[in-house]
Design a protein around this motif. Structure first.
Motif, PDB file in Angstrom:
ATOM      1  N   ASN A   1      48.549  45.856 -44.380  1.00 19.83           N
ATOM      2  CA  ASN A   1      47.145  45.993 -44.000  1.00 19.83           C
ATOM      3  C   ASN A   1      46.958  45.575 -42.530  1.00 19.83           C
ATOM      4  O   ASN A   1      46.286  46.258 -41.757  1.00 19.83           O
ATOM      5  CB  ASN A   1      46.297  45.130 -44.943  1.00 19.83           C
ATOM      6  CG  ASN A   1      44.878  44.944 -44.468  1.00 19.83           C
ATOM      7  OD1 ASN A   1      44.593  44.024 -43.708  1.00 19.83           O
ATOM      8  ND2 ASN A   1      43.982  45.822 -44.895  1.00 19.83           N
TER       9      ASN A   1
ATOM     10  N   SER B   1      46.162  52.180 -44.412  1.00 17.11           N
ATOM     11  CA  SER B   1      45.272  52.204 -45.575  1.00 17.11           C
ATOM     12  C   SER B   1      46.167  52.059 -46.791  1.00 17.11           C
ATOM     13  O   SER B   1      47.245  52.669 -46.840  1.00 17.11           O
ATOM     14  CB  SER B   1      44.578  53.560 -45.689  1.00 17.11           C
ATOM     15  OG  SER B   1      43.488  53.614 -44.837  1.00 17.11           O
TER      16      SER B   1
ATOM     17  N   VAL C   1      41.841  39.019 -46.853  1.00 15.03           N
ATOM     18  CA  VAL C   1      41.714  40.473 -46.710  1.00 15.03           C
ATOM     19  C   VAL C   1      40.863  41.013 -47.858  1.00 15.03           C
ATOM     20  O   VAL C   1      40.948  40.545 -48.995  1.00 15.03           O
ATOM     21  CB  VAL C   1      43.121  41.132 -46.703  1.00 15.03           C
ATOM     22  CG1 VAL C   1      43.017  42.653 -46.821  1.00 15.03           C
ATOM     23  CG2 VAL C   1      43.862  40.767 -45.417  1.00 15.03           C
TER      24      VAL C   1
ATOM     25  N   ASN D   1      37.397  49.894 -45.564  1.00 12.11           N
ATOM     26  CA  ASN D   1      38.562  49.102 -45.161  1.00 12.11           C
ATOM     27  C   ASN D   1      39.044  48.116 -46.203  1.00 12.11           C
ATOM     28  O   ASN D   1      39.540  47.039 -45.872  1.00 12.11           O
ATOM     29  CB  ASN D   1      38.277  48.361 -43.851  1.00 12.11           C
ATOM     30  CG  ASN D   1      38.407  49.295 -42.680  1.00 12.11           C
ATOM     31  OD1 ASN D   1      39.312  50.135 -42.668  1.00 12.11           O
ATOM     32  ND2 ASN D   1      37.491  49.184 -41.731  1.00 12.11           N
TER      33      ASN D   1
ATOM     34  N   VAL E   1      41.513  47.091 -49.425  1.00  9.23           N
ATOM     35  CA  VAL E   1      42.752  47.448 -50.115  1.00  9.23           C
ATOM     36  C   VAL E   1      42.330  47.818 -51.535  1.00  9.23           C
ATOM     37  O   VAL E   1      41.633  47.047 -52.199  1.00  9.23           O
ATOM     38  CB  VAL E   1      43.742  46.262 -50.147  1.00  9.23           C
ATOM     39  CG1 VAL E   1      44.949  46.609 -51.020  1.00  9.23           C
ATOM     40  CG2 VAL E   1      44.172  45.878 -48.741  1.00  9.23           C
TER      41      VAL E   1
END
Ligand code: ADP
Ligand code: ASP
Ligand code: MG
Length: 406
Positions: free
Chosen positions: A32, A37, A92, A130, A132
């Motif tokens: 990431n 992506s 993240v 954006n 995951v």
């Protein structure tokens, strides 16, 4: 420029415990941070699926397949949520989804459902934000909103199907070995890692028991030309590329040995040797969703014959029930089940242009005093059914004889 999209699939062993989930999270986050992506497909933790099957077995020997899917799909639901949390902890954004949530629509063949279509809107939306995206492997939903599963090892199929549907740039399958080997490295430590392998060879290996990739996932990869990178979730090394063509100066005759202990042999005795009998038996099995693998019909004596065939152990109970039901109508006198068998196969596209390969295989088994109970061949493989207790010995002996050892 659009970001490169990578599908990463982590198998059960890669997420077997908290430490491993954290390691997977670190790897995902490192990709990431490098600007990719990511859609991450996850299997159930360690042996969860087997444990759930065992649990159901304690309640009943013939559970409803719909309820089996309901039960087994919970395994993947646990792992996606835990992985999402582990990624959050590293700062993240990630979001987990079930198969149903990401629109993996299947038919209603519970426990081995086929994917009809995938509605990728939800994934695309999350990627745009954006995040995951973490998807529960192995599961989908039918048009009745019932949860379905895609057959054992089905997370591989989830990953490949998503790679196709999302037009991903890469599809990585992370597992507990460094790639595809000349035979199961757990059985033969001298097995060699293969750098590149074709869909056809991998499909044959997978169908014949190399559990490292689910056969159906390779069928889909081949159909839509999705290259797959099988690699270790513990090491950084590149693994094995599964692709359409592999250029070799000259084909090796045999490229891998496989072992499959998931089948049971069923013999129906004294069936009348006349047209239509085999059709009756095997149509009845097919109508009940049972796929039969090897079939051998013996020479007939007095207009009667024995037919032996193999089915997956999970279908054994159902198979015997069906045969018992039609037994009288057909005239079968006895039904014998032998679950202590193993199928040993040699695989290689080079086999097509070489003679004497079968002879060499039988000779190796004979030298090791291993009796062959059934034989079947394809364009690129030869299989023998032997007693289970000789299986590993046979694999090692064949691996050596065909020059595959390190
Ligand atoms: P995952 O949990 O990652 O899906 P699997 O257990 O389904 O992993 O598949 C990986 C296992 O497949 C390996 O641990 C290995 O023992 C076994 N295996 C069998 N044949 C092969 C082969 N030819 N090459 C690599 N691994 C193999
Ligand atoms: N958890 C499922 C199984 O054990 C799916 C998978 O691992 O791919 O078969
Ligand atoms: Mg697997």
């Amino acid at each position: 420029m659009a970001k490169k999209l990578i599908i990463q699939k982590f198998g059960g062993s890669s997420v077997a415990n908290v430490e491993r989930i954290q390691k997977v999270a670190e790897r995902v986050v490192s990709y990431n941070k490098r600007g990719f992506s990511l859609v991450v497909v996850v299997s159930a933790l360690g042996d969860t699926t087997d444990e759930l099957i065992e649990l159901a077995g304690k309640i009943t020997t013939s559970p409803s397949e719909r309820e089996m899917d309901m039960l087994l799909s919970t395994g993947e639901q646990i792992s996606v949520a835990l992985l999402a949390m582990a990624i959050h902890k590293l700062g993240v954004e990630a979001i987990s989804f079930t198969g149903a949530q990401v629109g993996i629509i299947t038919d209603s063949m519970h426990t081995k459902a086929r994917i009809l279509k995938i509605n990728t809107d939800k994934i695309q939306d999350a990627l745009k934000k954006n995040r995951v995206v973490i998807v529960a492997g192995f599961q989908g939903v039918n048009l009745n909103q019932d949860i379905t599963t895609l057959g054992r090892g089905g997370s591989d199929l989830t990953a490949v199907a998503l790679a196709k549907e999302l037009k991903a740039d890469e599809c990585e399958i992370y597992t507990d070995v460094k790639g595809i080997y000349t035979t199961d490295p757990r059985i033969e430590p001298r097995a060699k890692k293969i750098t590149r392998i074709t869909y056809d060879e991998m499909l044959e290996m997978a169908s014949l028991g190399a559990q490292v990739m689910q056969a159906r996932s390779i069928e889909v990869a081949k159909k839509f030309n999705v290259p797959i990178h099988v690699r270790s979730s513990f090491k950084k090394d590149t693994g094995t590329m599964i692709t359409k063509e592999v250029k070799k100066m000259e084909e090796v005759v045999v490229s891998a040995i496989t072992l499959n202990k998931t089948e049971t042999k069923v013999t129906v005795c004294n069936v009348p040797d006349k047209p239509g009998i085999a059709a009756k038996i095997f149509n009845e099995l097919a109508d009940n969703g049972i796929s039969v693998d090897m079939i051998v019909q013996n020479v007939s004596h007095l207009r009667q014959t024995d037919i032996s065939f193999t089915v997956n152990k999970t279908d054994a109970h159902k198979t015997l029930k069906i045969i018992n039901k039609i037994k009288g109508r057909i005239g079968i006198t006895d039904i014998i089940e032998d679950s202590d068998i193993a199928r040993i196969s040699i695989v290689g596209v080079g086999m097509k242009s070489h003679s004497g390969v079968a002879g060499k295989m039988f000779e190796v088994l004979a030298t090791n005093k291993i009796n062959i109970e059934m034989i079947s061949t394809s364009d690129i493989s030869i299989s023998c059914i032997v007693q289970k207790k000789f299986a590993e010995k046979a694999v090692r002996a064949l691996h050596k004889k065909f020059g595959l050892a390190k």
